[in-house]
Design a protein around this motif. Structure first.
Motif, PDB file in Angstrom:
ATOM      1  N   HIS A  56     -13.743   5.212 -21.904  1.00  0.00           N
ATOM      2  CA  HIS A  56     -13.862   6.661 -21.767  1.00  0.00           C
ATOM      3  C   HIS A  56     -12.935   7.407 -22.726  1.00  0.00           C
ATOM      4  N   GLY A  57     -12.188   6.654 -23.538  1.00  0.00           N
ATOM      5  CA  GLY A  57     -11.384   7.300 -24.568  1.00  0.00           C
ATOM      6  C   GLY A  57      -9.949   7.621 -24.210  1.00  0.00           C
ATOM      7  N   SER A  58      -9.501   7.277 -23.006  1.00  0.00           N
ATOM      8  CA  SER A  58      -8.088   7.486 -22.688  1.00  0.00           C
ATOM      9  C   SER A  58      -7.278   6.346 -23.295  1.00  0.00           C
ATOM     10  N   ILE A  59      -5.976   6.586 -23.496  1.00  0.00           N
ATOM     11  CA  ILE A  59      -5.124   5.656 -24.221  1.00  0.00           C
ATOM     12  C   ILE A  59      -4.059   5.090 -23.284  1.00  0.00           C
ATOM     13  N   LYS A  60      -3.837   3.785 -23.364  1.00  0.00           N
ATOM     14  CA  LYS A  60      -2.853   3.105 -22.520  1.00  0.00           C
ATOM     15  C   LYS A  60      -1.883   2.332 -23.407  1.00  0.00           C
ATOM     16  N   GLY A  61      -0.661   2.201 -22.925  1.00  0.00           N
ATOM     17  CA  GLY A  61       0.321   1.430 -23.666  1.00  0.00           C
ATOM     18  C   GLY A  61       1.278   0.710 -22.734  1.00  0.00           C
ATOM     19  N   VAL A  62       1.752  -0.452 -23.168  1.00  0.00           N
ATOM     20  CA  VAL A  62       2.759  -1.216 -22.431  1.00  0.00           C
ATOM     21  C   VAL A  62       3.880  -1.531 -23.405  1.00  0.00           C
ATOM     22  N   ALA A  63       5.111  -1.242 -23.003  1.00  0.00           N
ATOM     23  CA  ALA A  63       6.274  -1.484 -23.851  1.00  0.00           C
ATOM     24  C   ALA A  63       7.384  -2.087 -23.008  1.00  0.00           C
ATOM     25  N   VAL A  64       8.400  -2.614 -23.690  1.00  0.00           N
ATOM     26  CA  VAL A  64       9.502  -3.263 -23.000  1.00  0.00           C
ATOM     27  C   VAL A  64      10.815  -2.755 -23.555  1.00  0.00           C
ATOM     28  N   ARG A  65      11.812  -2.677 -22.690  1.00  0.00           N
ATOM     29  CA  ARG A  65      13.161  -2.320 -23.153  1.00  0.00           C
ATOM     30  C   ARG A  65      13.855  -3.586 -23.628  1.00  0.00           C
ATOM     31  N   VAL A  66      14.352  -3.553 -24.851  1.00  0.00           N
ATOM     32  CA  VAL A  66      15.026  -4.722 -25.416  1.00  0.00           C
ATOM     33  C   VAL A  66      16.499  -4.417 -25.663  1.00  0.00           C
ATOM     34  N   LEU A  76       4.735   6.828 -30.588  1.00  0.00           N
ATOM     35  CA  LEU A  76       5.569   7.501 -29.587  1.00  0.00           C
ATOM     36  C   LEU A  76       6.507   6.501 -28.920  1.00  0.00           C
ATOM     37  N   LEU A  77       5.954   5.376 -28.481  1.00  0.00           N
ATOM     38  CA  LEU A  77       6.757   4.351 -27.819  1.00  0.00           C
ATOM     39  C   LEU A  77       7.789   3.758 -28.777  1.00  0.00           C
ATOM     40  N   LEU A  78       7.365   3.523 -30.009  1.00  0.00           N
ATOM     41  CA  LEU A  78       8.267   2.963 -31.018  1.00  0.00           C
ATOM     42  C   LEU A  78       9.390   3.948 -31.342  1.00  0.00           C
ATOM     43  N   ASP A  79       9.028   5.222 -31.538  1.00  0.00           N
ATOM     44  CA  ASP A  79      10.033   6.255 -31.849  1.00  0.00           C
ATOM     45  C   ASP A  79      11.028   6.445 -30.715  1.00  0.00           C
ATOM     46  N   ALA A  80      10.591   6.155 -29.483  1.00  0.00           N
ATOM     47  CA  ALA A  80      11.475   6.303 -28.324  1.00  0.00           C
ATOM     48  C   ALA A  80      12.431   5.119 -28.178  1.00  0.00           C
ATOM     49  N   GLY A  81      12.216   4.074 -28.988  1.00  0.00           N
ATOM     50  CA  GLY A  81      13.122   2.929 -28.952  1.00  0.00           C
ATOM     51  C   GLY A  81      12.605   1.722 -28.210  1.00  0.00           C
ATOM     52  N   ALA A  82      11.319   1.747 -27.834  1.00  0.00           N
ATOM     53  CA  ALA A  82      10.741   0.635 -27.093  1.00  0.00           C
ATOM     54  C   ALA A  82      10.163  -0.418 -28.041  1.00  0.00           C
ATOM     55  N   SER A  83      10.028  -1.620 -27.533  1.00  0.00           N
ATOM     56  CA  SER A  83       9.275  -2.649 -28.226  1.00  0.00           C
ATOM     57  C   SER A  83       7.870  -2.643 -27.638  1.00  0.00           C
ATOM     58  N   VAL A  84       6.872  -2.339 -28.456  1.00  0.00           N
ATOM     59  CA  VAL A  84       5.507  -2.145 -27.957  1.00  0.00           C
ATOM     60  C   VAL A  84       4.808  -3.493 -27.811  1.00  0.00           C
ATOM     61  N   LYS A 116      11.306  12.358 -26.194  1.00  0.00           N
ATOM     62  CA  LYS A 116      12.601  12.399 -25.514  1.00  0.00           C
ATOM     63  C   LYS A 116      12.461  11.966 -24.053  1.00  0.00           C
ATOM     64  N   THR A 117      11.369  12.367 -23.425  1.00  0.00           N
ATOM     65  CA  THR A 117      11.129  11.986 -22.031  1.00  0.00           C
ATOM     66  C   THR A 117      10.934  10.485 -21.902  1.00  0.00           C
ATOM     67  N   VAL A 118      10.147   9.903 -22.808  1.00  0.00           N
ATOM     68  CA  VAL A 118       9.933   8.456 -22.790  1.00  0.00           C
ATOM     69  C   VAL A 118      11.252   7.726 -23.045  1.00  0.00           C
ATOM     70  N   ARG A 119      12.047   8.253 -23.954  1.00  0.00           N
ATOM     71  CA  ARG A 119      13.353   7.646 -24.230  1.00  0.00           C
ATOM     72  C   ARG A 119      14.243   7.675 -22.987  1.00  0.00           C
ATOM     73  N   ARG A 120      14.242   8.790 -22.286  1.00  0.00           N
ATOM     74  CA  ARG A 120      15.046   8.903 -21.063  1.00  0.00           C
ATOM     75  C   ARG A 120      14.568   7.908 -20.009  1.00  0.00           C
ATOM     76  N   LEU A 121      13.259   7.762 -19.870  1.00  0.00           N
ATOM     77  CA  LEU A 121      12.721   6.805 -18.907  1.00  0.00           C
ATOM     78  C   LEU A 121      13.050   5.373 -19.311  1.00  0.00           C
ATOM     79  N   LEU A 122      12.954   5.104 -20.595  1.00  0.00           N
ATOM     80  CA  LEU A 122      13.234   3.765 -21.095  1.00  0.00           C
ATOM     81  C   LEU A 122      14.647   3.330 -20.721  1.00  0.00           C
TER      82      LEU A 122
END
Length: 216
Positions: free
Chosen positions: A206-216, A190-198, A121-127
């Motif tokens: 070191h095992g941390s996870i990064k993602g880049v998505a776009v609002r379409v 998470l990004l896909l469920d929030a409505g973003a295009s990944v 929900k937070t990612v969706r709000r930011l998107l």
């Protein structure tokens, strides 16, 4: 509840997500000559001056307890006319931000301090604070990083994975609240469920996870 990390064992000056964001800022500056950016949890205010130096207008959002430190760093950076600060918890973000819609939003830390559904929900709000075509950059803690050792939520599905770290690691990194650790696929979903295009996801050495998505 937002998680604050005393030391980040993964991200340094060569952080891939930061590099992607800086490159995007340069490209957008060439076209629009104006780039508005929101950074969530830039506790040491390291990224904001770099973006401001490229000509961006930057809003930093972080926990109220960080306000004095961040505002001091903004003043010291010499970019006080381009960088502003807004005190807010990640799970209580305002409906309207000063300067929105943004060209870029960067979430450096904090999402793992929320259960998955709340994080979605937070990612969706930011998107929704992005312009169409605007990019969202997200960093989360990895299930297969050091933090995953003896993690109580290791065997849970992502929707139910919200547990404390093993005590030695909780003490080492100052993460004493329950967290949701992610795999690369978990962040993609998470990004896909929030409505973003990944656009891309990656796992650092070191095992941390990064993602880049776009609002379409």
């Amino acid at each position: 509840m937002t998680v604050h990390i005393n030391a980040n064992p993964w991200d340094n000056g060569n952080d891939e997500l930061e590099r992607f964001a800086l490159e995007e800022c340069v490209k957008r500056q060439r076209i629009d000559h104006r780039v508005s950016t929101l950074i969530v949890s830039d506790k040491r205010c390291e990224l904001a001056p770099k973006l401001a130096n490229l000509g961006a207008q930057v809003l930093v959002v972080d926990h109220p307890a960080c306000q004095q430190e961040i505002e001091g760093r903004i003043l010291a950076s010499g970019f006080g006319d381009q960088i502003s600060f807004l005190a807010s918890e990640l799970n209580a973000l305002p409906e309207v931000f000063p300067g929105q819609p943004f060209d870029m939003i960067i979430v450096r830390r904090g999402l793992c301090g929320l259960p998955y559904e709340e994080a979605r929900k937070t990612v969706r709000r930011l998107l929704l604070q992005l312009r169409i075509g605007g990019k969202l950059y997200v960093s989360v803690l990895g299930l297969h990083s050091e933090l995953g050792e003896d993690y109580a939520g290791s065997d849970e599905r992502i929707e139910r994975r919200f547990a404390s770290l093993a005590s030695p690691l909780a003490d080492k990194y100052g993460i004493r609240h329950p967290v949701c650790l992610y795999t690369e696929r978990n962040l993609f979903m998470l990004l896909l469920d929030a409505g973003a295009s990944v656009l891309r996801t990656l796992t650092t050495t070191h095992g941390s996870i990064k993602g880049v998505a776009v609002r379409v």
